[in-house]
Motif scaffolding. Structure first.
Motif: not given
Length: 164
Positions: A82, A85-86, A137-138, A145, A149, A162
């Motif tokens: 997570a 991804c961010a 996702l974010v 998300s 996390e 998603t």
């Protein structure tokens, strides 16, 4: 090394102290060895301190503790994914917002995507998929998300949700 009250600090205390978790240090030091060994790893919040604890504290001999640790490592992996991804999403957004060297926004986006691919040793198609996956996702599913996390779901489950 000694604690502020003069008592010798264990290895686990020194490690916790090294990440500035003084309150956690004294809470964990108060646990008996039996309480320490019966700790429900999967019930703890996922953060860098948990990673350090899993790495520093040897598993108990019983199967329950080993299974708890396996489940907790899965939560740590989800947490890290997570966060990655961010980070990918921020990198892409920053690259497009302020294109370098006179590039247009679309060129800057393609360049940034290639750079992500190089960093992750992905082929161009894999990099495009990874960036798209992270951004979806974010940006489009913040609750999913957040669940990833927290370690509540895995990246595979997040993708299934998603993709609808």
């Amino acid at each position: 090394m000694t604690a502020p009250d003069g008592r010798p600090m264990s290895t686990r205390s020194r490690s916790i102290r090294s990440v500035d978790c003084v309150a956690a240090q004294f809470t964990l030091d108060a646990l008996s060895d039996e309480q320490w060994r019966s700790l429900s790893w999967t019930g703890l919040d996922v953060d860098p301190t948990l990673v350090m604890l899993l790495d520093e504290i040897p598993p108990a001999a019983d199967g329950f503790d080993r299974l708890e640790r396996i489940g907790t490592w899965e939560q740590v992996i989800a947490w890290a994914q997570a966060r990655q991804c961010a980070e990918i999403t921020r990198y892409m957004a920053d690259s497009v917002a302020e294109p370098a060297h006179g590039m247009r926004a679309d060129q800057a986006g393609e360049s940034a995507q290639s750079e992500v691919g190089l960093m992750l040793t992905l082929a161009p198609g894999g990099a495009a998929w990874r960036v798209s996956d992270a951004r979806t996702l974010v940006e489009d599913f913040p609750a999913i998300s957040a669940a990833l996390e927290s370690g509540a779901i895995t990246l595979t489950k997040a993708r299934i949700i998603t993709e609808g």
